[in-house]
Structure formats: C-alpha cells, structure tokens
Design an enzyme around this catalytic site. Structure first.
Site, mmCIF file in Angstrom:
data_model
loop_
_atom_site.group_PDB
_atom_site.id
_atom_site.type_symbol
_atom_site.label_atom_id
_atom_site.label_comp_id
_atom_site.label_asym_id
_atom_site.label_seq_id
_atom_site.Cartn_x
_atom_site.Cartn_y
_atom_site.Cartn_z
ATOM 1 C CB SER A 157 -0.988 0.007 1.221
ATOM 2 O OG SER A 157 -1.946 -1.003 1.263
ATOM 3 C CG ASP B 217 -5.211 -4.471 2.457
ATOM 4 O OD1 ASP B 217 -4.653 -4.935 1.663
ATOM 5 O OD2 ASP B 217 -4.522 -4.338 3.557
ATOM 6 C CG HIS C 151 -2.524 -3.670 -3.311
ATOM 7 N ND1 HIS C 151 -3.104 -4.625 -2.410
ATOM 8 C CD2 HIS C 151 -2.310 -2.794 -2.328
ATOM 9 C CE1 HIS C 151 -3.330 -3.995 -1.094
ATOM 10 N NE2 HIS C 151 -2.735 -3.041 -1.155
HETATM 11 ZN ZN LIG Z 1 -3.111 -1.449 0.081
#
Ligand SMILES: [Zn+2]
Ligand SMILES: *[C@@H]1O[C@H](CO)[C@@H](O)[C@H](O)[C@H]1NC(C)=O
Ligand SMILES: *[C@@H]1O[C@H](CO)[C@@H](O)[C@H](O)[C@H]1NC(C)=O
Length: 576
Positions: A144, A341, A385
């Site tokens: 991140s 996440d 991501h």
């Molecule tokens: Zn991330």
C-alpha cells in the site's frame, strides 16, 4: 530485461519455496497438492497448439494493422480531455486491496441477499473506465505504501516507502501541492489515519512502520507545516503516549493535547460526530477508534459507536464544500475503503462483501454530492493493488470441479472471522477453559457468529491446537463452504479497476495505465504541477538543513522492510 532488474524478477533460491509452499497450500486448501508428471503426448499437443496460435496471431496483427490505418486516417482523436479552467473539486477514492474479483463476489452476494435480477450491478460497475498496473520499484507485487506513493507523488517507489522515491529522498504529494495552491483538503479512511495510504498524502518517511512520525506530520509538525484541513478515521493510538489507555507513542508525547497549536478542533466519538450538525469548523481532526474502525460486518451491530464510511463521506464533503463556498479554489479529498484489504489479508469473504458494499454506498454519496453541488467536480477511484488472490470458485476435491459458489454462506455470517477469533482469545485468557470444554464452546461460537452449522471435528481440533491461527482458520471454514478461493494472505499483482464520475473529464484514464499515471492525472486535474515541483524542492532543502534523519527516518535495511511486511501479514494483524 533492463540491467539491474534481474534480482527483482528472478526467483530467489530459498528453502521457503519448497517445503513451506507445500505447507501453505495445505493451509489454504486443507489438502496436499497433487503433482502430475508430464507426458510426451502433452508436449506434442503443446507444440501443435503453439504453431496454430502463431498462425492466428500473425493473421490478427495484419488485419488489425490494416483496420487501424484505415481508422486513424479518418479521425484525429482528441486524446486529452479538457482540464477545467475555473474553480473545481476533486474526490479521489481508493479501495485498498480490491481487485476485479471482489466486484463479482460482492455483486453476486448483493443479488442473492436482495433477490435482485441477474443484471443488477453495483454503483461502481456503472462508472468503470479503465484499469491500472500496480507493480512497485522493488517488486512486481506492490504494497500500500508504494501504491499510494504512485498516487500522491506520481513516482514508482519501493514497498514500504511513504512518499519518498527509491533514492530515499522525499517527493512532494499532490495534497501538499493542492494546499499550497489554495485548495482545502481532506482525508477520510476506516483504518488508522497513520496507515500507509493516508500517510502518503501528507507525510514523508522512509518506512511505513514509522507511524509516530507520520502522526506528527499529519497534524502539521512536519517540514511543511499543516497540509490537511479535515481528517476522519481511526488511529488515536499514534497520537497518544503509550502510558495512556489506547495510546502507543514511544516518545511520551500527547499530540492531541497539543493539537490546538495548529488550530485543530478535535472529536473522538460517534456522539461528537453527530453533534457536528451543519456548522463544521476546520481544521477538524476526528479520530473515532484507537486503531482501525471495525469491519462493516461488525460495525453495523455497534452503529452507536462508530460512523460508517458513507456517513463520514457525506459530512466531510458538506464541510469542505461549505468551507470553500466563497474561496477561489475548491477542495481535494482522498476517501479510502481501507479495510477491504484487511478482509483480503484474512481471506474472509463475508467481511469483504460488506466492506465493498460500504465503499459502494460511499461512492453513491460522492456521486449525489457532485450532482447537487454548484462547483464543477470530479470523482476518480481506483485500488492500490489486489489482496488475497481471490477467486469466485474453489475446487474442494479431485472430482471435476462444480461451476458454482454459494453466496448464501456469506449471507449467514453475522460477524467477521477477526471478531469471532477475538471472542475466542478473550474466552481463552479470561476463563482458562479445559480442552474438553472447548469443542462445545467453539461449535456454538462458530454457529452464532459465522452462521456455520456443520463445523467438523477436524476444524475444531485445528482451532484448539493452533489458536493463534484462528482468524485464518475461521475464514477458511467460511471460504470452503462458500467455495471461495484464495491464493495468498498477502497481495497479488493483478491489474485493478479505475472508475470515474465523468467519462469525458477523465478521458486520460480510459484504458490500461500505470498507477503513476493516476497520480499524474490528479495533479493535472488540479493544475498543481508547478506546486508539486516547489514542494519537492522545499522538502529536499529542509532535509539538508535538518541533517536528514529527524523526520524522514534512517534509510531502512532490507530486513527492516521485511519485518514490516511480515507483521502486516500475520493472523494477529487485526489485534494490535
Ligand atoms: Zn493496500
Ligand atoms: C513505551 O515506549 C517506550 C519506548 O519504546 C518503552 O520503553 C516502554 O516500555 C513503553 N511503555 C509501555 C507501557 O508500553
Ligand atoms: C443459512 O441459514 C439458514 C437458517 O438457519 C439455513 O436454512 C440455510 O441452509 C443456511 N444457508 C447456507 C447456505 O448455509
């Protein structure tokens, strides 16, 4: 392959890759992987297939070349959308760890739960414009920190970097540049505000683990002073000394007691948030939890304790809009669905669908705001991501796989695996139960929180033998039954989607892009390219004056960075 990249792209020799990999497959699937020996017949089929593919590909290239030439002689495409000339607002949304599969998972879940038709979609789906490649400078799989540095600075950097470049020097962020240009700024997240994504917009440190220093810079004690006007999220921990309840600063400082140095108005509870009413005074620091705000699947049961992402979004947009009503410049805000996440790291599909739906509602709130507000405005959204290597299908045994997955299993879960495991830990430490009593306790716990009625003796035994792994084991109990697949407890390298409220205004982001181009777009839209250069220069100058390491930290070793990464991936991550 360019020189110097070989080590990055070459598989490192490591014992890790053999035995451990087998163990990890077993952990994820509950079964030893089956290895098939290759046969010469297979090799021959492969050769034929490659030859046919070669023929088709050549033909396709020729046809495409002719078509393209024909087309481009007819049109002179306007490749760049127009940048607005007047006052404007920019809302940048980040769905941390959300890959394309999260959308299919959540869409299927939503249709199932609400008995919606097969063509019902998410708000997100209606605003899809392209996708983004996410690799960092140190790995094909980003974290991140490097992901957000691409957005904030428009530079690729190494995993762990908070708005510093691969040479460990600071790069000015788009939020700092916007502030300098007269914009009002905001950050809204559901994790700790000192976590990597928000950190990159208003702080610079050489590793994301330096959360005490990030907190200092966020409130304005950094080299550039205060750059954020509104902060909503969790993370009081790194603002308070570790000698007080809920504090974890190692230096004994209380940043909240001193927050009025930078004129901050401070709120810390749902009650304070509700009492804001229509007159919000900036700068406003709202920290609603010691660390992360609970997962949406858990938060909805304690709605009186924490505002939702949608509520924080609405209040923030209103406040920024009011504050800029009479000013020449508008506002720039970053809003993050931060814990999609974490659900991915835990491999918890039930937690994840509720996180994505909460983000989807926040996006609708942004779209409604832009529709009603008089100032020209744009929402751009993407992910840093994917997390988990999520698959909406899972083969459970050697028989031919079934083409289905079961959203109903996720619908029956009322809490996250993280919350359920936390209850288990409390039970273990509070009542020192005998091992003989645990099966009954765990069977009920899993039924009551995860909605699973057929937990097996093997699963119970595993939870008793490996209590530390229980957040992962509980996620696996749900994932197997819903036939949801995961390939890692970390991140993956798949391209992630880009969304926008206005296709025309975000024309530059149509199609496939590097994540750095998203960052370039943000500063282009705000017209703060010159300010970015000024801020970067000022940071570098101040770094020289201060001797370098006071606010930015020492240059981290590979080991330092690896420790941070492994901590983030541990099943205990949600517990500190
Ligand atoms: Zn991330
Ligand atoms: C607070 O941080 C200091 C410095 O790292 C450490 O020595 C101390 O043990 C910590 N105190 C608590 C209560 O954790
Ligand atoms: C969900 O719970 C209901 C009520 O207990 C049960 O009838 C149903 O079979 C469960 N669904 C799944 C997919 O487990």
């Amino acid at each position: 392959m360019p020189r110097g990249q070989e080590p990055l792209l070459t598989r490192r020799p490591s014992s890790h890759n053999d035995e451990r990999a087998t163990e990890e497959d077993a952990l994820l699937t509950g079964q030893r992987p089956i290895r098939q020996s290759s046969t010469s017949r297979w090799a021959r089929y492969r050769e034929i297939a490659l030859f046919v593919w070669g023929l088709i590909a050549t033909a396709a290239v020729i046809i495409l070349a002719v078509v393209y030439q024909h087309q481009s002689s007819k049109t002179t495409p306007d490749r760049h959308g127009d940048r607005p000339t007047g006052k404007r607002n920019l809302v940048f949304m980040v769905s941390d760890g959300m890959g394309p599969t999260s959308l299919a998972l959540t869409r299927g879940f939503k249709q199932y739960v609400n008995a919606l038709p097969w063509d019902d979609t998410l708000v997100l789906d209606k605003h899809f414009i392209g996708n983004s490649r996410t690799r960092s400078s140190s790995s094909l799989v980003t974290d991140s920190a490097a992901g957000a540095t691409a957005f904030s600075c428009g530079h690729k950097s190494y995993n762990g970097a908070i708005s510093v470049t691969p040479d460990h020097t600071p790069c000015g962020s788009v939020m700092e540049a916007a502030k300098r240009a007269g914009y009002t700024t905001g950050l809204v997240v559901t994790t700790r505000i000192t976590d990597a994504t928000p950190a990159c917009f208003a702080s610079h440190v050489r590793t994301r683990a330096m959360e005490d220093q990030i907190a200092e810079q966020l409130i304005g004690n950094g080299p550039l002073g205060r750059n954020v006007d509104l902060i909503f999220g969790g993370g009081r921990c790194h603002f308070l000394p570790n000698t007080t309840a809920g504090g974890c600063r190692a230096d004994g400082r209380d940043l909240i007691a001193n927050a009025d140095e930078h004129d901050w108005n401070y709120i810390s509870s749902r009650e304070d948030f509700d009492n804001l009413g229509s007159s919000v005074e900036l700068p406003l620091l709202g920290l609603f939890a010691p660390t992360d705000i609970p997962f949406e699947i858990d938060r909805r049961h304690v709605d009186d304790d924490y505002p939702s992402l949608e509520e924080m979004t609405k209040t923030a947009l209103r406040a920024l809009s009011d504050a800029t009503k009479d000013s020449e410049q508008g506002f720039f805000i970053m809003i993050e669905g931060s814990r999609i996440d974490h659900a991915g790291h835990n491999n918890d599909p039930a937690a994840q669908v509720h996180e994505v739906l909460a983000y989807d509602r926040a996006m609708q709130a942004v779209l409604d705001f832009l529709e009603e507000d008089d100032t020209e405005g744009l929402m751009v959204a993407t992910s840093d991501h994917e997390t988990g290597g999520l698959a909406t299908a899972r083969q459970l045994n050697v028989d031919y796989p079934e083409y289905l997955w079961y959203p109903g299993v996720l619908a029956n879960a009322t809490h996250s695996a993280e919350h359920t495991a936390r209850l288990y830990f409390s039970h273990l430490s509070a009542s020192k139960p005998s091992k003989a009593d645990l099966p009954k306790y765990l069977t009920k716990l899993i039924n009551d929180n995860l909605g699973i009625k057929d937990v097996t003796r093997e699963e119970i035994d595993y939870l008793i033998e490996h209590p530390v792994l229980s957040p992962w084991t509980m996620s696996q109990i749900i994932s197997k039954r819903s036939q949801t697949g995961w390939s890692t407890h970390g991140h993956s390298a798949v391209d992630v989607n880009i969304y926008s409220s206005n296709r025309h205004a975000s024309k530059k982001l149509h199609g496939n892009h590097e994540n750095t181009e998203v960052g370039e777009f943000l500063r282009w839209y705000l017209n703060v390219e010159d300010e970015m250069k000024e801020v970067t220069k000022e940071l570098k100058d101040k770094l020289e004056i201060s001797g370098g390491e006071s606010w930015l930290g020492a240059v981290p070793s590979q080991e330092d960075l690896a420790v941070v990464a492994s901590h983030l991936m541990s099943p205990q991550r949600g517990f500190d």
